[in-house]
Design an enzyme around this catalytic site. Structure first.
Site, PDB file in Angstrom:
ATOM      1  N   LYS A 130       0.848  -1.196   0.000  1.00 54.35           N
ATOM      2  CA  LYS A 130       0.000   0.000   0.000  1.00 54.35           C
ATOM      3  C   LYS A 130       0.886   1.250   0.000  1.00 54.35           C
ATOM      4  O   LYS A 130       1.954   1.259   0.627  1.00 54.35           O
ATOM      5  CB  LYS A 130      -0.903  -0.025   1.240  1.00 54.35           C
ATOM      6  CG  LYS A 130      -1.994   1.027   1.257  1.00 54.35           C
ATOM      7  CD  LYS A 130      -2.880   0.859   2.493  1.00 54.35           C
ATOM      8  CE  LYS A 130      -3.968   1.917   2.558  1.00 54.35           C
ATOM      9  NZ  LYS A 130      -4.821   1.772   3.761  1.00 54.35           N
ATOM     10  N   SER A 175      -9.673   2.049   2.759  1.00 54.90           N
ATOM     11  CA  SER A 175      -8.761   2.760   1.889  1.00 54.90           C
ATOM     12  C   SER A 175      -7.763   1.887   1.120  1.00 54.90           C
ATOM     13  O   SER A 175      -7.201   2.349   0.127  1.00 54.90           O
ATOM     14  CB  SER A 175      -7.981   3.773   2.726  1.00 54.90           C
ATOM     15  OG  SER A 175      -7.178   3.106   3.674  1.00 54.90           O
ATOM     16  N   SER A 227      -9.995  -0.432   6.848  1.00 58.05           N
ATOM     17  CA  SER A 227      -9.367  -0.203   5.539  1.00 58.05           C
ATOM     18  C   SER A 227      -8.732  -1.426   4.886  1.00 58.05           C
ATOM     19  O   SER A 227      -8.343  -1.365   3.722  1.00 58.05           O
ATOM     20  CB  SER A 227      -8.319   0.901   5.639  1.00 58.05           C
ATOM     21  OG  SER A 227      -8.959   2.159   5.634  1.00 58.05           O
TER      22      SER A 227
END
Lengths: 482, 90, 478
Positions: A75, A150, A174
């Protein structure tokens, strides 16, 4: 052979049998990406040359690690030395950290290939992956829909077979929510299980790094590598790391499962509800003792979360000021003006909203009414879980109240967006481990996720429950058509 | 919320439109957050750490610093081995 | 008449090897940004881990200042934007400082006075800003960023500039005794801000002015003296004192208003989530308490008792740990303790001050210093000579005994030689000799002076006196 469709454990077996190589796997994935990435847009950075360089390096290695030759997407809020790490924000454009996050260092030690940077909501502020400065990521099951967030890029890339594994971060859901919406496995470890060193902080007391994978076994393998004490993170617990793959038993006989009645009330989509109830029925059939429990303060979790998380974020994000790295406004009158313009230009709308909210919650005269109150409510929410875990070993809930929604659908209504994390947020407030596994599809063919929650540091209970469920269903085997 | 004041405190320049939009949205969010006031929390201890961790130290040992070029590699503006910022009037 | 009400806020850098929350060195005077890492630069993703030595040194100081140490210690973030603050927040302590309610005693002519200590807490230092003479930019060096810093805040119990000075000297002495800081104000390892207001005869307390930018103890004293005078003059004219921050200008010797557009401080303190709490058990604190060395007050009392020197002398000698150490080393070698103390306090200190030498770096070792005193006892040099030899030893770095030998300065005690000189002096000064017989004692002193002149000070005065008297008497009888 379509290597990209396989799991990490399958590929590791093939490598061990010398039937494939890190380079072959990487090349197969790069080929796959050529076809799918322009539709999914899961990555913000991918350096093909660097991937092949890593493969060449691996070939020289004499001892293999647990993830030898396995590509892992990172990420974009996790630091990789010398590679763009920007939290999908304009304010960090061009930032190349001079160091590796602890989890990235461990991945490298175990022979993983640091494959690409996963797109995300700016600074992990969001549940849809729409607030990235690079544009939205699309759900592989329906490109008009959001992948969740996210960690949307991480989840979508796993679902689209653009990578084998991915790391995400979970502050309020997330990892789990995008895993649920993309039909993959998402694991949020206990707070303190995985070092946060190198994770660009959103809310320090809630953030945790965790795996996204195609099945529970892969999640356990990745969790083995990233877990454990780290002298560089004061909040990383010195608790022994078991071999998580040993917890993968197909047996829930006698496992006490609670389902909180508050999670099945108003706001839960009926198709999701049906799937989760069916899943509970299956678990019962497999020998688990399933019963209703209560988490009475559930209704306060979102409000509580948005004070604590934004307050911490407002302070954590103060450092993005154009002095040492990232964006600096080009036209300003003085220092104050440079700060205000740099931050005004560099942060997107959601980031501004949260920084302002958090700054307000901590500001003189409001601290007691907001932040202090939120810290107290947080204790009540945690105590709900403590009480519940006296009578059960794990809690099962829907991961998200709905399946994936359409891109743009909630972008103008922040509160509605915040409420999409309603089932995942309490877990972060209480610091507990949780996993989301696929448990069905709605009429439109969109995936639905099932969440297992356990006591702190009882990741093994989650793995047992989730693995058993997975072994007795085939939702995880279904692939989106791209 | 005095958005001008808070934005200044947060060092974020907002244009008129943003101010208006944020005010409305934050108003809604704050109204939602009000529900925490329903809770009777007078006797509840605030919880800032969820784990019962304590006394985490490091030993007083010098470890290598970063090479200067790495320190400054990301700097938008540097002068020699220093970061540079608009002059501060003192 | 107004009564000044003064409180001091002192920041001291702790003498650890590495920084408060990372492993970078805290060595002073290195190339800019060469002692930095992701943590002290506040790079995204970095996290702090507390240096145990920083906490231990803080606790030592707190205990020595008679503070109550908290069993539960936590850190907070103080949020404000400034380019020398890499994270734009400082890790500090807010509502639960590591210790509070302490005291420090100062001694003055009017006796002993207690200055209460409000709190002692640990925080991290910021980087350094440099403003080059030319150009539109300021430079930022983060080498200092993250250095452990102890903040010591007094209650407003100080009522004169002199007392503030005494407080600082005593505080510095204690911290040096504890070896928690080198307290070097020039290198910025000790910094002091002051709050001062005036209380009028009626008892009304005026508005508080904060003084900053004093970079020496004398500067603090001068700034306070100036500020007290300035405020008194304003009050005399029935003018209002503005609550503000003023900077001391050490060149012009004035305080000037810091005319920045300072907004109201809103530091948004909240518990630092990246650090866990520190819960200290009794044993831990007990061990630190037991490790405390003898402190200045106790040492002064012991000096007075053990070495039989006046209390005042003992206080002066012990005000500086290294001076006291020097004294003790000297008296181990030479047992006339009063002479040692006199010589250190008058001669040695005067020369050190004149040459701006820190006793710590004095090359004249105690053994060499006491050799001067020994030579006096042996009668080989006079007191006057001894006083000349000391500065010479300091300058030339030679052994005092070698200086005396080289210069042929050894006192003449040889009676024959002195007799010859005395004869010569009497012959050359018949008038003075005559006066002596008339009973004028001043004539005798004059003749001794002449003997010393002729011998270039080398004649042992005792022997010279004796021989002069004998010869005059013999002649008188003749």
């Amino acid at each position: 052979m379509e290597l990209h469709r396989l799991t990490a454990h399958q590929l590791s077996d093939l490598i061990a049998q010398k039937k494939t190589s890190p380079k072959e796997i990487a090349q197969d994935l790069l080929k796959r990406i050529k076809k799918t990435e322009k539709k999914v847009k899961a990555f913000c950075f991918l350096d093909e040359k660097d991937v092949l360089r890593q493969c060449a390096e691996l070939e020289k290695r004499t001892s293999h690690g647990a993830l030898f030759g396995i590509p892992v997407v990172i990420k974009d809020n996790i630091c990789v030395q010398g590679q763009d790490t920007t939290c999908s924000s304009r304010i960090l454009k061009g930032f190349k950290p001079p160091y590796d996050a602890t989890c990235v260092r461990r991945l490298k030690q175990e022979g993983a290939i640091i494959f690409a940077k996963g797109n995300m909501d700016e600074f992990a502020f969001g549940s849809s992956c729409e607030t990235s400065c690079y544009g939205p990521t699309h759900n592989p099951w329906d490109l008009k829909r959001i992948p969740g967030g996210s960690s949307g890029g991480s989840a979508a890339s796993v679902a689209a077979d653009e990578t084998i594994l991915a790391l995400g971060s979970d502050t309020g859901g997330s990892i789990r929510q995008p895993a649920s919406l993309c039909g993959v496995v998402g694991f949020k470890p206990t707070y303190g299980r995985v070092s946060r060193y190198g994770l660009i902080a959103f809310a320090s007391s809630l953030d945790q790094i965790g795996p996204l994978a195609k099945d529970v076994q892969d999640a356990a393998i990745l969790l083995n590598v990233i877990s454990g004490h780290d002298g560089q993170d004061s909040t990383c617990a010195d608790v022994k790391v078991p071999d998580y793959t040993k917890a993968l038993v197909n047996n829930v006989n006698g496992l006490r499962i609670g389902y909180p009645k508050e999670y099945f009330a108003k706001g839960l989509n009926t198709e999701v509800k049906d799937s989760v109830e069916t899943a509970l029925g299956l678990l019962r059939k497999l020998g688990a003792q399933v019963k209703e429990i209560s988490l009475p303060h559930t209704g306060y979790a979102v409000a509580d979360y948005y004070i604590i998380a934004t307050a911490e974020a407002s302070s954590n994000l103060a450092r993005f000021d154009g002095v040492q790295y990232g964006h600096r406004a080009s036209d300003f009158d003085n220092l104050l003006d440079m700060y205000a313009k740099t931050r005004g230009e560099g942060f997107g709308e959601e980031a501004k909203r949260r920084i302002i909210l958090g700054t307000y919650a901590l500001s003189s005269g409001y601290y007691d009414a907001y932040y202090l109150r939120a810290l107290k409510a947080r204790r009540l929410i945690k105590e709900d879980f403590d009480r519940a875990f006296k009578d059960c070993d794990c809690i099962v809930t829907p991961t998200s109240p709905t399946a994936a929604f359409k891109i743009g659908e909630r972008i103008d209504n922040p509160l509605a967006m915040y409420l999409s994390d309603i089932y995942t947020i309490s877990v972060n407030l209480a610091g507990l481990p949780a996993i989301s596994v696929p448990c069905g599809f709605n009429e439109k063919g969109l995936p639905i996720g099932l969440q297992f929650i356990a006591r702190a540091f009882e990741e093994e209970v989650l793995l047992r429950g989730a693995y058993t469920f997975e072994q007795n269903t085939d939702y995880h085997l279904k692939k989106p058509e791209l | 919320m005095d958005i001008e004041y808070v934005a200044k405190l947060a060092r974020i320049e907002l244009n008129k439109q943003e101010k208006k939009r944020l005010s409305t949205q934050l108003g809604d969010i704050l109204a939602y957050i009000e529900k925490l006031k329903e809770l009777n929390i007078s006797s509840v201890e605030p919880m800032s750490h969820v784990l019962p961790l304590k006394n985490v130290f490091r030993r007083d040992e010098v470890r290598p610093s970063l090479p200067q070029e790495k320190v400054l590699a990301n700097a938008p503006h540097a002068a020699g081995n220093n970061f540079s910022v608009p002059r501060i009037i003192e | 008449m107004y009564q000044p009400v003064i409180g001091l806020e002192v920041h001291v850098q702790l003498d650890t090897k590495s920084k408060c929350f990372c492993g970078c060195s805290i060595k002073f005077g290195q190339s800019p940004n060469s002692q930095t890492c992701p943590v002290c630069l506040g790079f995204p993703g970095s996290l702090p881990v507390l240096n145990e030595a920083a906490l231990k040194l803080s606790l030592k100081a707190a205990l020595a200042l008679d503070c109550e140490v908290s069993k539960f210690i936590k850190f907070d973030r103080k949020n404000y934007f400034y380019p020398d603050l890499p994270k734009n927040f400082q890790i500090s302590q807010y509502d639960l400082p590591l210790s509070h309610n302490g005291a420090l005693f100062i001694d003055s002519e009017s006796g002993r006075k207690k200055i209460r200590i409000r709190r002692v807490h640990l925080e991290e230092d910021a980087g350094k800003l440099v403003h080059p003479e030319k150009g539109k930019m300021s430079m930022v060096d983060f080498n200092r960023s993250g250095t452990p810093l102890l903040e010591i805040v007094s209650e407003p119990d100080i009522d004169s500039a002199e007392e503030a000075y005494d407080y600082l000297l005593r505080l510095k002495a204690i911290l040096e005794y504890l070896e928690v800081s080198d307290c070097n104000m020039e290198e910025g390892s000790l910094r002091c801000d002051a709050n001062v207001s005036l209380k009028s005869a009626g008892g009304a307390l005026g508005d508080k002015v904060e003084l900053k930018n004093m970079n020496s103890f004398k500067g603090v004293k001068q700034a306070l003296e100036y500020e007290i005078k300035r405020q008194a003059e304003l009050l005399d004219k029935k003018k209002k004192i503005t609550q503000e921050t003023r900077l001391w200008d050490a060149v012009k010797n004035v305080t000037v208003s810091m005319r920045s557009k300072e907004e109201a401080h809103d530091y948004r303190y909240f518990p630092e989530p990246d650090l866990v709490p520190f819960i200290l058990d009794e044993d831990y604190i007990k061990k630190i308490r037991e490790s405390l060395p003898e402190l200045p007050q106790a040492r002064a009392e012991r000096f007075a008792r053990e070495y039989n020197i006046p209390r005042y002398d003992a206080a002066v000698l012990t005000a500086d740990k290294y001076l006291a150490d020097y004294f003790e080393q000297c008296v181990q070698l030479y047992d006339k303790t009063k002479i040692v103390s006199n010589w250190i306090m008058t001669e040695l200190l005067a020369h050190l001050n004149k040459r701006n030498i820190d006793i710590r770096y004095l090359e004249l070792k105690p053994k060499s210093f006491v050799s001067i005193l020994e030579m006096m006892d042996e009668g080989s040099i006079s007191g006057k000579l001894a006083k000349e030899i000391l500065p010479e030893a300091l300058e030339s770095k030679k052994e005092p005994r070698d200086i005396v030998k080289e210069k042929g300065l050894v006192q003449v005690t040889d009676t024959k030689e002195i007799e010859t000189i005395v004869e010569r002096v009497i012959k050359e000064n018949p008038k003075a000799a005559g006066d002596y017989y008339q009973g004028k004692t001043s004539a005798f002193t004059f003749l001794v002076g002449q003997i010393m002149r002729v011998s270039r000070g080398k004649a042992n005065p005792k022997v010279a006196n004796k021989i002069l008297k004998e010869q005059l008497e013999r002649r008188g009888n003749a």
